[in-house]
Design an enzyme around this catalytic site. Structure first.
Site, PDB file in Angstrom:
ATOM      1  N   CYS A 188     -16.388   1.575   0.797  1.00 44.78           N
ATOM      2  CA  CYS A 188     -15.159   0.810   1.045  1.00 44.78           C
ATOM      3  C   CYS A 188     -14.696   0.939   2.490  1.00 44.78           C
ATOM      4  O   CYS A 188     -13.954   0.088   2.970  1.00 44.78           O
ATOM      5  CB  CYS A 188     -14.068   1.263   0.084  1.00 44.78           C
ATOM      6  N   HIS A 199      -7.420   0.740  -6.339  1.00 45.63           N
ATOM      7  CA  HIS A 199      -7.607  -0.134  -5.176  1.00 45.63           C
ATOM      8  C   HIS A 199      -8.257  -1.440  -5.654  1.00 45.63           C
ATOM      9  O   HIS A 199      -9.426  -1.713  -5.364  1.00 45.63           O
ATOM     10  CB  HIS A 199      -8.467   0.579  -4.129  1.00 45.63           C
ATOM     11  N   ARG A 208       0.877  -1.188   0.000  1.00 43.92           N
ATOM     12  CA  ARG A 208       0.000   0.000   0.000  1.00 43.92           C
ATOM     13  C   ARG A 208       0.898   1.215   0.000  1.00 43.92           C
ATOM     14  O   ARG A 208       1.720   1.393   0.905  1.00 43.92           O
ATOM     15  CB  ARG A 208      -0.897  -0.002   1.236  1.00 43.92           C
ATOM     16  N   GLN A 227     -10.019  -3.978  -3.165  1.00 46.26           N
ATOM     17  CA  GLN A 227     -11.317  -3.508  -2.690  1.00 46.26           C
ATOM     18  C   GLN A 227     -12.389  -3.752  -3.748  1.00 46.26           C
ATOM     19  O   GLN A 227     -13.480  -4.235  -3.437  1.00 46.26           O
ATOM     20  CB  GLN A 227     -11.236  -2.009  -2.344  1.00 46.26           C
ATOM     21  N   ARG A 234     -13.418  -8.724   1.670  1.00 47.37           N
ATOM     22  CA  ARG A 234     -11.988  -8.473   1.444  1.00 47.37           C
ATOM     23  C   ARG A 234     -11.180  -9.715   1.793  1.00 47.37           C
ATOM     24  O   ARG A 234     -10.251 -10.096   1.077  1.00 47.37           O
ATOM     25  CB  ARG A 234     -11.504  -7.284   2.309  1.00 47.37           C
TER      26      ARG A 234
HETATM   27  N1  NVA Z   1     -10.033   6.783  -1.203  1.00 53.49           N
HETATM   28  C1  NVA Z   1      -9.649   6.305   0.107  1.00 53.49           C
HETATM   29  C2  NVA Z   1      -9.893   4.837   0.198  1.00 53.49           C
HETATM   30  C3  NVA Z   1      -9.546   4.228   1.533  1.00 53.49           C
HETATM   31  C4  NVA Z   1      -9.753   2.747   1.555  1.00 53.49           C
HETATM   32  C5  NVA Z   1      -8.193   6.641   0.364  1.00 53.49           C
HETATM   33  O1  NVA Z   1      -7.386   6.471  -0.559  1.00 53.49           O
HETATM   34  O2  NVA Z   1      -7.869   7.079   1.448  1.00 53.49           O
HETATM   35  N1   CP Z   2     -11.136  -0.169   2.532  1.00 58.33           N
HETATM   36  C1   CP Z   2      -9.861  -0.241   2.964  1.00 58.33           C
HETATM   37  O1   CP Z   2      -8.930  -0.493   2.204  1.00 58.33           O
HETATM   38  O2   CP Z   2      -9.720  -0.027   4.301  1.00 58.33           O
HETATM   39  P1   CP Z   2      -8.363   0.196   5.089  1.00 58.33           P
HETATM   40  O3   CP Z   2      -7.819   1.533   4.675  1.00 58.33           O
HETATM   41  O4   CP Z   2      -8.761   0.159   6.545  1.00 58.33           O
HETATM   42  O5   CP Z   2      -7.402  -0.895   4.743  1.00 58.33           O
END
Ligand code: NVA
Ligand code: CP
Length: 300
Positions: free
Chosen positions: A259, A129, A102, A132, A287
């Site tokens: 999400c 993502h 990530r 997700q 997930r």
């Molecule tokens: N768009 C959000 C998704 C988190 C799962 C982010 O990138 O923070």
């Molecule tokens: N939806 C998602 O990816 O959640 P986190 O940021 O908690 O991993």
């Protein structure tokens, strides 16, 4: 399929095959008959951003399949002190069987795959993502039975979620509509691709996007890394909310997905969130199953 870097790289058949395996793994887990599909496999989990779901579902999923997951925070890795991803990739490839990362730039994930020799899974970038959205597709199919002819409406920021949902929706035969303020549209190459390959609507009118939708999806107005834009974004996104009024033009049996994490009374009201909490938390659970499927496909 060697990696999961973004959904563009997957065929429709790849996606359906992951979803089918995820359904099977979910069934096996419920019935207590899951096998050690990842026995002896070591998977590094690199996090340059915060996470609840991604970290815990990967760690739990790897454990349940008999493998070993190493949580690697960028605060502790040399990557956080400037060691290039190209070198990290080549080093980790000598110790591990797979990497989930990530991070911010999509290029970093692509480079990890390019320079390393083990499968790489994108656990969120600023651009995409995919894990997700695979869980989202699994959830949509659980509630709706199939994808054909469904309309998926996204309300809010044209961010990583919107980008990956466009690809997931079009590849599975759904139509996609997004309502977002001017200047906050999804990636323009993906919009072009979607126009050529399916049905996409981009509008500033929430009700136009949500009209007759089977699935309504939203995400935060300010993503990780955009914290300093928060005040500006709260203004720009006013009205781009999933609330009872906007939802009233969707199909009667609409499902609402998020999400997570959610900001109540910003992109979604507490009322709508709680009314659709079953869908949203089943989505979060999925997930676990879908990522297990991805790891089994890539590592077995
Ligand atoms: N768009 C959000 C998704 C988190 C799962 C982010 O990138 O923070
Ligand atoms: N939806 C998602 O990816 O959640 P986190 O940021 O908690 O991993």
């Amino acid at each position: 399929m060697r990696h999961l870097l973004k959904l563009e790289d997957l065929t429709r058949e790849d996606i359906l095959s992951i979803l089918n395996l995820a359904d099977q793994l979910k069934f096996e887990r419920i019935n207590g008959v899951q096998k050690d599909y990842l026995k002896g496999k070591k998977i590094g989990l690199i996090f340059q951003k915060a996470s609840t779901r991604t970290r815990v579902s990967f760690e739990a999923g790897i454990y349940e399949l008999g493998g070993y997951g190493l949580f690697l925070s960028s605060n502790d890795l040399q990557i956080g002190r400037g060691e290039p991803v190209q070198d990290t990739a080549r080093v980790l490839s000598r110790y591990l069987d797979g990497i989930m990362i990530r991070t911010f730039a999509q290029q970093e994930v692509e480079d990890l795959a390019k320079y390393g020799s083990i499968p790489v899974i994108n656990g969120l970038t600023d651009y995409a993502h995919p894990c997700q959205v695979l869980a989202d597709l699994m959830t949509i199919r659980e509630y709706k039975g199939s994808f054909k002819g469904l309309k998926l409406a996204f309300v809010g920021d044209g961010n990583n979620m919107a980008n990956s949902l466009i690809v997931g929706a079009i590849k599975t035969g759904m139509s996609f509509a997004i309502a977002c303020p001017k200047g906050y549209e999804p990636d323009k190459h993906l919009i072009e691709w979607a126009k050529e390959n399916g049905n996409i609507t981009i509008t500033q009118d929430v009700k136009e996007a949500v009209k007759d939708a089977d699935v309504v999806y939203t995400d935060v107005w300010a993503s990780m890394g955009q914290e300093e834009e928060r005040a500006k974004r709260i203004k720009a996104f006013a009205g781009y909310q999933v609330n009872k009024e906007n939802l009233s033009v969707a199909k009667n049996d609409v499902i609402v997905l998020h999400c997570l994490p959610a900001h109540r009374e910003e992109e979604i009201t507490a009322e709508v969130f709680e009314a659709h909490a079953d869908e949203i938390f089943n989505q979060a659970e999925n997930r676990l199953h879908v990522q297990k499927a991805v790891m089994v496909k890539l590592l077995k």
